[in-house]
Design a protein around this motif. Structure first.
Motif, PDB file in Angstrom:
ATOM      1  N   UNK A 181      21.991  40.183  40.968  1.00  0.00           N
ATOM      2  CA  UNK A 181      21.389  39.322  41.999  1.00  0.00           C
ATOM      3  C   UNK A 181      22.233  38.063  42.191  1.00  0.00           C
ATOM      4  N   UNK A 182      22.660  37.452  41.090  1.00  0.00           N
ATOM      5  CA  UNK A 182      23.466  36.223  41.182  1.00  0.00           C
ATOM      6  C   UNK A 182      24.814  36.517  41.830  1.00  0.00           C
ATOM      7  N   UNK A 183      25.428  37.604  41.419  1.00  0.00           N
ATOM      8  CA  UNK A 183      26.763  37.923  41.913  1.00  0.00           C
ATOM      9  C   UNK A 183      26.731  38.291  43.395  1.00  0.00           C
ATOM     10  N   UNK A 184      25.734  39.046  43.817  1.00  0.00           N
ATOM     11  CA  UNK A 184      25.608  39.385  45.240  1.00  0.00           C
ATOM     12  C   UNK A 184      25.421  38.127  46.080  1.00  0.00           C
ATOM     13  N   UNK A 185      24.644  37.202  45.542  1.00  0.00           N
ATOM     14  CA  UNK A 185      24.351  35.973  46.291  1.00  0.00           C
ATOM     15  C   UNK A 185      25.564  35.060  46.372  1.00  0.00           C
ATOM     16  N   UNK A 186      26.235  34.854  45.218  1.00  0.00           N
ATOM     17  CA  UNK A 186      27.321  33.865  45.162  1.00  0.00           C
ATOM     18  C   UNK A 186      28.657  34.454  45.613  1.00  0.00           C
ATOM     19  N   UNK A 187      28.806  35.772  45.489  1.00  0.00           N
ATOM     20  CA  UNK A 187      30.095  36.395  45.806  1.00  0.00           C
ATOM     21  C   UNK A 187      31.216  35.845  44.934  1.00  0.00           C
ATOM     22  N   UNK A 188      30.886  35.575  43.661  1.00  0.00           N
ATOM     23  CA  UNK A 188      31.824  34.888  42.767  1.00  0.00           C
ATOM     24  C   UNK A 188      31.404  35.217  41.329  1.00  0.00           C
ATOM     25  N   UNK A 189      32.100  36.210  40.749  1.00  0.00           N
ATOM     26  CA  UNK A 189      31.694  36.686  39.428  1.00  0.00           C
ATOM     27  C   UNK A 189      31.824  35.610  38.360  1.00  0.00           C
ATOM     28  N   UNK A 190      32.823  34.736  38.489  1.00  0.00           N
ATOM     29  CA  UNK A 190      32.988  33.658  37.512  1.00  0.00           C
ATOM     30  C   UNK A 190      31.753  32.757  37.495  1.00  0.00           C
ATOM     31  N   UNK A 191      31.358  32.322  38.679  1.00  0.00           N
ATOM     32  CA  UNK A 191      30.198  31.429  38.761  1.00  0.00           C
ATOM     33  C   UNK A 191      28.912  32.164  38.378  1.00  0.00           C
ATOM     34  N   UNK A 192      28.793  33.409  38.809  1.00  0.00           N
ATOM     35  CA  UNK A 192      27.579  34.174  38.494  1.00  0.00           C
ATOM     36  C   UNK A 192      27.414  34.291  36.983  1.00  0.00           C
ATOM     37  N   UNK A 193      28.512  34.652  36.297  1.00  0.00           N
ATOM     38  CA  UNK A 193      28.438  34.795  34.839  1.00  0.00           C
ATOM     39  C   UNK A 193      28.149  33.450  34.178  1.00  0.00           C
ATOM     40  N   UNK A 194      28.807  32.396  34.652  1.00  0.00           N
ATOM     41  CA  UNK A 194      28.606  31.072  34.048  1.00  0.00           C
ATOM     42  C   UNK A 194      27.160  30.616  34.212  1.00  0.00           C
ATOM     43  N   UNK A 226      36.126  34.745  29.570  1.00  0.00           N
ATOM     44  CA  UNK A 226      37.170  34.652  30.601  1.00  0.00           C
ATOM     45  C   UNK A 226      36.603  34.071  31.898  1.00  0.00           C
ATOM     46  N   UNK A 227      35.412  34.542  32.285  1.00  0.00           N
ATOM     47  CA  UNK A 227      34.770  34.013  33.501  1.00  0.00           C
ATOM     48  C   UNK A 227      34.532  32.507  33.372  1.00  0.00           C
ATOM     49  N   UNK A 228      34.019  32.123  32.220  1.00  0.00           N
ATOM     50  CA  UNK A 228      33.685  30.712  32.011  1.00  0.00           C
ATOM     51  C   UNK A 228      34.937  29.843  32.068  1.00  0.00           C
ATOM     52  N   UNK A 229      36.014  30.332  31.466  1.00  0.00           N
ATOM     53  CA  UNK A 229      37.242  29.537  31.468  1.00  0.00           C
ATOM     54  C   UNK A 229      37.745  29.324  32.899  1.00  0.00           C
ATOM     55  N   UNK A 230      37.565  30.312  33.771  1.00  0.00           N
ATOM     56  CA  UNK A 230      37.956  30.140  35.176  1.00  0.00           C
ATOM     57  C   UNK A 230      37.162  29.013  35.832  1.00  0.00           C
ATOM     58  N   UNK A 231      35.866  28.969  35.511  1.00  0.00           N
ATOM     59  CA  UNK A 231      35.039  27.913  36.103  1.00  0.00           C
ATOM     60  C   UNK A 231      35.439  26.552  35.531  1.00  0.00           C
ATOM     61  N   UNK A 232      35.697  26.493  34.237  1.00  0.00           N
ATOM     62  CA  UNK A 232      36.087  25.213  33.631  1.00  0.00           C
ATOM     63  C   UNK A 232      37.399  24.721  34.239  1.00  0.00           C
ATOM     64  N   UNK A 233      38.306  25.660  34.562  1.00  0.00           N
ATOM     65  CA  UNK A 233      39.573  25.261  35.178  1.00  0.00           C
ATOM     66  C   UNK A 233      39.319  24.548  36.496  1.00  0.00           C
TER      67      UNK A 233
END
Lengths: 173, 173
Positions: A126-139, B162-169
């Motif tokens: 749900x987060x990833x579909x909404x944000x279109x950004x796996x980095x942010x979704x995971x964080x 890895x995802x988190x490090x991208x966001x921190x960058x």
DNA sequence: GTCTATAATGAGATAGAC
DNA sequence: GTCTATCTCATTATAGAC
């Protein structure tokens, strides 16, 4: 008095989840669950023939509640990720109780571990579909997990949520 | 054979923590702990007179390990926050086992809850002193909590890190 | 310091009455 | 559909030998 089987079964699951939340696995005995639900142990065992079945019932209800929650997330539209974080630290809702119960059980039950994995996948999608950004979704999911984890051992997450929102603002969210 | 009391007590705590990690509270019985440590139940109860004392011993060791970990964080210098995140998902270390044990116990033991609260405070202070930014310190701590929580029920956190490090960058960290 | 044996309690589960 | 009574087993803890 419960008029039908469904009502009593729900009451038993409520009692089981609440006891797991408040007293942990050792406190959630069949005796205690039956007493809290207002039936005898024999009554409980008519509906759930063993403790394993009671656990199964609790985890199946979690699946249903998570499905409903994902619908609520989608209904939050542009605020989906904020809705997710705000409800991560929520306490006392049926979903929250059900989740804490599963976390307790996961300690020694592989079915509970699987149920929690499914829950996380549903939220991540749900987060990833909404944000279109796996980095942010995971964080964001990890932050939600963190708040949930802390709230679990008695730390209010109101302040934490405020800090996180400040950081998200810097990221344009 | 353990030559002295200290060795045997450490072996007993190791066995207790490992059993809590792998089998949860119900699996960490005095019988099982004694067997895993290679002594009899009577031998265990000579060193720790009751289960409550065994729990106390485990939590006191956690406090010591956390103190050492905070020193390691400081030794990481500019990478302090990265060191924190990388070790949040670490498995198999004495600190990790001790932490999981405390999380198990926290489910039904208030002393364990307090020990986990102290742990979080120590880490938050280290992060906050280093970053000089309470918003980021809290956010990073929550991410670490989240990774810890997930790793707890069998999800590898390598990808998550890895995802988190991208966001921190993106945040200049 | 470590052992065996055992007491005391509390858990899950079954049987059968109502 | 719910109850009481009871069985069996596992767990914590004690006592006392080595």
């Amino acid at each position: 008095m419960a008029r039908n089987s469904t009502d009593t079964k729900e009451k038993l699951l409520d009692a089981f989840d609440i006891l797991l939340d408040k007293q942990g696995i050792s406190g959630a005995t069949l005796d205690a669950v039956a007493a809290k639900a207002g039936v005898s142990k024999g009554g409980l065992l008519y509906h759930y023939g063993s403790k394993a079945e009671l656990i199964k019932g609790s985890l199946e209800r979690l699946d249903r509640l998570v499905d409903e929650d994902v619908e609520s997330m989608k209904a939050a539209g542009e605020r989906l990720h904020l809705y997710y974080l705000e409800t991560s630290a929520e306490i006392g809702t049926p979903l929250d109780r059900s989740l804490i119960a599963a976390s307790c059980l996961a300690q020694e039950n592989d079915e509970a571990k699987s149920a929690l994995r499914r829950t996380r996948e549903a939220w991540f999608n749900a987060l990833n579909n909404h944000l279109g950004d796996a980095d942010m979704a995971m964080t964001i999911q990890l932050i939600g997990d963190g708040m949930y984890f802390n709230q679990n051992f008695g730390l209010s997450q109101d302040e934490a949520l405020a800090h996180v929102k400040n950081v998200l603002a810097r990221l344009g969210l």
